[in-house]
Design a protein around this motif. Structure first.
Motif, PDB file in Angstrom:
ATOM      1  N   LEU A 125      -3.196   4.644   4.628  1.00 29.93           N
ATOM      2  CA  LEU A 125      -1.832   4.211   4.344  1.00 29.93           C
ATOM      3  C   LEU A 125      -1.881   2.962   3.475  1.00 29.93           C
ATOM      4  CD1 LEU A 125      -0.414   4.529   7.973  1.00 29.93           C
ATOM      5  CD2 LEU A 125      -0.382   6.240   6.165  1.00 29.93           C
ATOM      6  N   CYS A 126      -1.114   2.951   2.394  1.00 28.61           N
ATOM      7  CA  CYS A 126      -1.112   1.825   1.468  1.00 28.61           C
ATOM      8  C   CYS A 126       0.304   1.311   1.249  1.00 28.61           C
ATOM      9  CB  CYS A 126      -1.680   2.242   0.118  1.00 28.61           C
ATOM     10  SG  CYS A 126      -3.379   2.808   0.192  1.00 28.61           S
ATOM     11  N   GLY A 127       0.441   0.015   1.189  1.00 28.08           N
ATOM     12  CA  GLY A 127       1.711  -0.627   0.902  1.00 28.08           C
ATOM     13  C   GLY A 127       1.520  -2.122   0.912  1.00 28.08           C
ATOM     14  N   VAL A 128       2.357  -2.824   0.174  1.00 24.41           N
ATOM     15  CA  VAL A 128       2.278  -4.278   0.116  1.00 24.41           C
ATOM     16  C   VAL A 128       3.682  -4.861   0.289  1.00 24.41           C
ATOM     17  CG1 VAL A 128       0.217  -4.309  -1.341  1.00 24.41           C
ATOM     18  CG2 VAL A 128       2.466  -4.298  -2.405  1.00 24.41           C
ATOM     19  N   GLY A 129       3.731  -6.152   0.542  1.00 23.85           N
ATOM     20  CA  GLY A 129       5.011  -6.834   0.660  1.00 23.85           C
ATOM     21  C   GLY A 129       5.857  -6.265   1.784  1.00 23.85           C
ATOM     22  N   ASP A 130       7.142  -6.097   1.518  1.00 21.45           N
ATOM     23  CA  ASP A 130       8.065  -5.575   2.526  1.00 21.45           C
ATOM     24  C   ASP A 130       7.700  -4.165   2.966  1.00 21.45           C
ATOM     25  OD1 ASP A 130       9.511  -7.916   2.416  1.00 21.45           O
ATOM     26  OD2 ASP A 130      11.037  -7.130   1.054  1.00 21.45           O
ATOM     27  N   SER A 153      -3.456  -4.759   5.136  1.00 18.17           N
ATOM     28  CA  SER A 153      -2.518  -5.477   4.270  1.00 18.17           C
ATOM     29  C   SER A 153      -3.212  -5.975   3.007  1.00 18.17           C
ATOM     30  CB  SER A 153      -1.890  -6.653   5.023  1.00 18.17           C
ATOM     31  OG  SER A 153      -2.903  -7.555   5.447  1.00 18.17           O
ATOM     32  N   ASP A 154      -4.535  -5.941   2.997  1.00 18.51           N
ATOM     33  CA  ASP A 154      -5.323  -6.393   1.845  1.00 18.51           C
ATOM     34  C   ASP A 154      -5.448  -5.267   0.820  1.00 18.51           C
ATOM     35  OD1 ASP A 154      -8.043  -6.605   0.383  1.00 18.51           O
ATOM     36  OD2 ASP A 154      -7.698  -8.644   1.173  1.00 18.51           O
ATOM     37  N   GLN A 155      -4.976  -5.509  -0.385  1.00 16.65           N
ATOM     38  CA  GLN A 155      -4.978  -4.476  -1.420  1.00 16.65           C
ATOM     39  C   GLN A 155      -6.389  -4.046  -1.816  1.00 16.65           C
ATOM     40  OE1 GLN A 155      -2.369  -5.571  -4.695  1.00 16.65           O
ATOM     41  NE2 GLN A 155      -1.026  -6.614  -3.268  1.00 16.65           N
ATOM     42  N   ASP A 156      -7.323  -4.976  -1.820  1.00 16.57           N
ATOM     43  CA  ASP A 156      -8.698  -4.610  -2.156  1.00 16.57           C
ATOM     44  C   ASP A 156      -9.288  -3.683  -1.105  1.00 16.57           C
ATOM     45  OD1 ASP A 156      -8.718  -6.080  -4.528  1.00 16.57           O
ATOM     46  OD2 ASP A 156      -9.360  -7.917  -3.513  1.00 16.57           O
ATOM     47  N   LEU A 157      -8.995  -3.950   0.170  1.00 15.29           N
ATOM     48  CA  LEU A 157      -9.495  -3.077   1.228  1.00 15.29           C
ATOM     49  C   LEU A 157      -8.831  -1.703   1.168  1.00 15.29           C
ATOM     50  CD1 LEU A 157      -9.875  -5.530   4.254  1.00 15.29           C
ATOM     51  CD2 LEU A 157     -11.674  -4.517   2.836  1.00 15.29           C
ATOM     52  N   GLN A 158      -7.573  -1.665   0.748  1.00 18.07           N
ATOM     53  CA  GLN A 158      -6.897  -0.375   0.579  1.00 18.07           C
ATOM     54  C   GLN A 158      -7.642   0.451  -0.479  1.00 18.07           C
ATOM     55  OE1 GLN A 158      -2.717  -1.016  -0.300  1.00 18.07           O
ATOM     56  NE2 GLN A 158      -2.381  -2.129   1.608  1.00 18.07           N
ATOM     57  N   LEU A 159      -7.949  -0.166  -1.606  1.00 16.65           N
ATOM     58  CA  LEU A 159      -8.666   0.535  -2.681  1.00 16.65           C
ATOM     59  C   LEU A 159     -10.066   0.947  -2.240  1.00 16.65           C
ATOM     60  CD1 LEU A 159      -7.609  -1.602  -5.775  1.00 16.65           C
ATOM     61  CD2 LEU A 159      -6.894   0.724  -5.228  1.00 16.65           C
ATOM     62  N   ILE A 172      -1.267   8.018   1.796  1.00 17.96           N
ATOM     63  CA  ILE A 172       0.200   7.917   1.803  1.00 17.96           C
ATOM     64  C   ILE A 172       0.534   6.516   1.320  1.00 17.96           C
ATOM     65  CG2 ILE A 172       2.322   8.063   3.143  1.00 17.96           C
ATOM     66  CD1 ILE A 172       0.793   9.799   5.177  1.00 17.96           C
ATOM     67  N   ALA A 173       1.260   6.434   0.203  1.00 10.35           N
ATOM     68  CA  ALA A 173       1.609   5.149  -0.400  1.00 10.35           C
ATOM     69  C   ALA A 173       3.088   4.870  -0.191  1.00 10.35           C
ATOM     70  CB  ALA A 173       1.274   5.162  -1.885  1.00 10.35           C
ATOM     71  N   PHE A 174       3.399   3.656   0.229  1.00 13.81           N
ATOM     72  CA  PHE A 174       4.773   3.245   0.492  1.00 13.81           C
ATOM     73  C   PHE A 174       5.186   2.184  -0.517  1.00 13.81           C
ATOM     74  CE2 PHE A 174       3.005   4.722   4.438  1.00 13.81           C
ATOM     75  CZ  PHE A 174       4.026   5.414   5.050  1.00 13.81           C
ATOM     76  N   SER A 175       6.374   2.373  -1.123  1.00 22.88           N
ATOM     77  CA  SER A 175       6.915   1.389  -2.053  1.00 22.88           C
ATOM     78  C   SER A 175       8.429   1.524  -2.067  1.00 22.88           C
ATOM     79  CB  SER A 175       6.355   1.612  -3.450  1.00 22.88           C
ATOM     80  OG  SER A 175       7.000   0.774  -4.372  1.00 22.88           O
ATOM     81  N   TYR A 176       9.123   0.411  -1.910  1.00 25.89           N
ATOM     82  CA  TYR A 176      10.585   0.456  -1.993  1.00 25.89           C
ATOM     83  C   TYR A 176      11.042   0.737  -3.405  1.00 25.89           C
ATOM     84  CZ  TYR A 176      11.036  -1.309   2.751  1.00 25.89           C
ATOM     85  OH  TYR A 176      10.970  -1.449   4.096  1.00 25.89           O
ATOM     86  N   SER A 177      10.422   0.076  -4.385  1.00 27.73           N
ATOM     87  CA  SER A 177      10.865   0.204  -5.770  1.00 27.73           C
ATOM     88  C   SER A 177      10.220   1.376  -6.491  1.00 27.73           C
ATOM     89  CB  SER A 177      10.514  -1.086  -6.537  1.00 27.73           C
ATOM     90  OG  SER A 177       9.109  -1.216  -6.657  1.00 27.73           O
ATOM     91  N   GLY A 178       9.034   1.780  -6.057  1.00 21.47           N
ATOM     92  CA  GLY A 178       8.283   2.799  -6.772  1.00 21.47           C
ATOM     93  C   GLY A 178       7.625   2.242  -8.017  1.00 21.47           C
ATOM     94  N   LYS A 179       7.671   0.910  -8.174  1.00 21.41           N
ATOM     95  CA  LYS A 179       7.147   0.278  -9.384  1.00 21.41           C
ATOM     96  C   LYS A 179       6.015  -0.707  -9.094  1.00 21.41           C
ATOM     97  CE  LYS A 179      11.639   0.552 -11.633  1.00 21.41           C
ATOM     98  NZ  LYS A 179      12.771  -0.200 -12.155  1.00 21.41           N
ATOM     99  N   THR A 180       5.667  -0.898  -7.832  1.00 24.62           N
ATOM    100  CA  THR A 180       4.615  -1.847  -7.493  1.00 24.62           C
ATOM    101  C   THR A 180       3.301  -1.355  -8.092  1.00 24.62           C
ATOM    102  OG1 THR A 180       5.771  -2.331  -5.436  1.00 24.62           O
ATOM    103  CG2 THR A 180       3.475  -3.067  -5.598  1.00 24.62           C
ATOM    104  N   LYS A 181       2.784  -2.118  -9.057  1.00 24.38           N
ATOM    105  CA  LYS A 181       1.644  -1.675  -9.874  1.00 24.38           C
ATOM    106  C   LYS A 181       0.454  -1.232  -9.009  1.00 24.38           C
ATOM    107  CE  LYS A 181      -1.388  -3.078 -13.600  1.00 24.38           C
ATOM    108  NZ  LYS A 181      -1.799  -4.119 -14.507  1.00 24.38           N
ATOM    109  N   ASN A 182       0.060  -2.036  -8.030  1.00 22.40           N
ATOM    110  CA  ASN A 182      -1.111  -1.694  -7.222  1.00 22.40           C
ATOM    111  C   ASN A 182      -0.907  -0.419  -6.414  1.00 22.40           C
ATOM    112  OD1 ASN A 182      -2.537  -3.879  -8.169  1.00 22.40           O
ATOM    113  ND2 ASN A 182      -1.916  -5.205  -6.492  1.00 22.40           N
ATOM    114  N   ILE A 183       0.303  -0.167  -5.980  1.00 23.32           N
ATOM    115  CA  ILE A 183       0.573   1.041  -5.200  1.00 23.32           C
ATOM    116  C   ILE A 183       0.628   2.253  -6.122  1.00 23.32           C
ATOM    117  CG2 ILE A 183       2.213   2.191  -3.672  1.00 23.32           C
ATOM    118  CD1 ILE A 183       0.545  -0.153  -2.440  1.00 23.32           C
ATOM    119  N   VAL A 184       1.307   2.119  -7.251  1.00 20.98           N
ATOM    120  CA  VAL A 184       1.388   3.228  -8.197  1.00 20.98           C
ATOM    121  C   VAL A 184      -0.007   3.566  -8.702  1.00 20.98           C
ATOM    122  CG1 VAL A 184       2.271   3.948 -10.454  1.00 20.98           C
ATOM    123  CG2 VAL A 184       3.767   2.740  -8.876  1.00 20.98           C
TER     124      VAL A 184
END
Length: 184
Positions: A125-130, A153-159, A172-184
């Motif tokens: 599961l991946c997601g950052v911020g909210d 919560s660490d983006q490097d560990l997610q990758l 499974i990637a979570f993003s409210y905006s769909g624009k968060t660069k690291n998640i996309v």
């Protein structure tokens, strides 16, 4: 997107009603993009062609009109509202959002996603911020259901965790905006 596709997408975002109500020939003339560009944009967005994209946009606009008429997104709350009135408006808004989401679900894709998740050896599961709060909630639910699931919560560990996945595993990637660069 390629430059011309971006130009067409900008027209679509700036005036979705015009796109939904006009032909590809009219849009090409107004936007300065070729008919082929509009068709390629539709394909890039996952549609079988321009007509499917236009029909989906028309349906979306109708749903928005109905949603705006029904929910009013807290328009009924002001400084004179009672706590009971506030609670009722908030609950109704949440119910309307769930109904709208349910109406957008593609049953075939939903079934494919459920099948992939239920048969996965590992789920990341991946997601950052909210969005990370949603990641944590999903993690708890999937873990309690017995899935082999990972979150951080660490983006490097997610990758890093994604780099260890094998065929049949799921991200499974979570993003409210769909624009968060690291998640996309």
């Amino acid at each position: 997107l390629k430059r011309a596709e971006k130009q067409a997408a900008d027209v679509m975002l700036e005036n979705p009603e015009y796109v939904a109500s006009n032909t590809i020939v009219e849009l090409s003339s107004v936007s300065g993009c070729s008919e082929t560009t509009w068709f390629r944009l539709a394909k890039r967005l996952g549609y079988s062609g321009f007509h499917e994209m236009k029909a989906d946009m028309s349906q979306y606009l109708r749903n928005q009109e109905n949603s705006d008429e029904q929910s009013g997104f807290y328009d009924n709350i002001d400084e004179n509202s009672t706590t009971s009135e506030v609670a009722a408006v908030v609950f109704e808004s949440s119910i309307a959002a769930l109904r709208d989401t349910l109406a957008l679900i593609d049953e075939k894709q939903y079934t494919q996603a459920v099948d992939a998740i239920s048969s996965a050896k590992k789920i990341v599961l991946c997601g950052v911020g909210d969005a990370y709060a949603v990641v944590k909630s999903a993690y708890q639910k999937l873990f309690l259901a017995g899935f082999n699931v990972y979150e951080s919560s660490d983006q490097d560990l997610q990758l890093l965790s994604i780099s260890h996945l094998e065929k049949g595993d799921v991200v499974i990637a979570f993003s409210y905006s769909g624009k968060t660069k690291n998640i996309v």
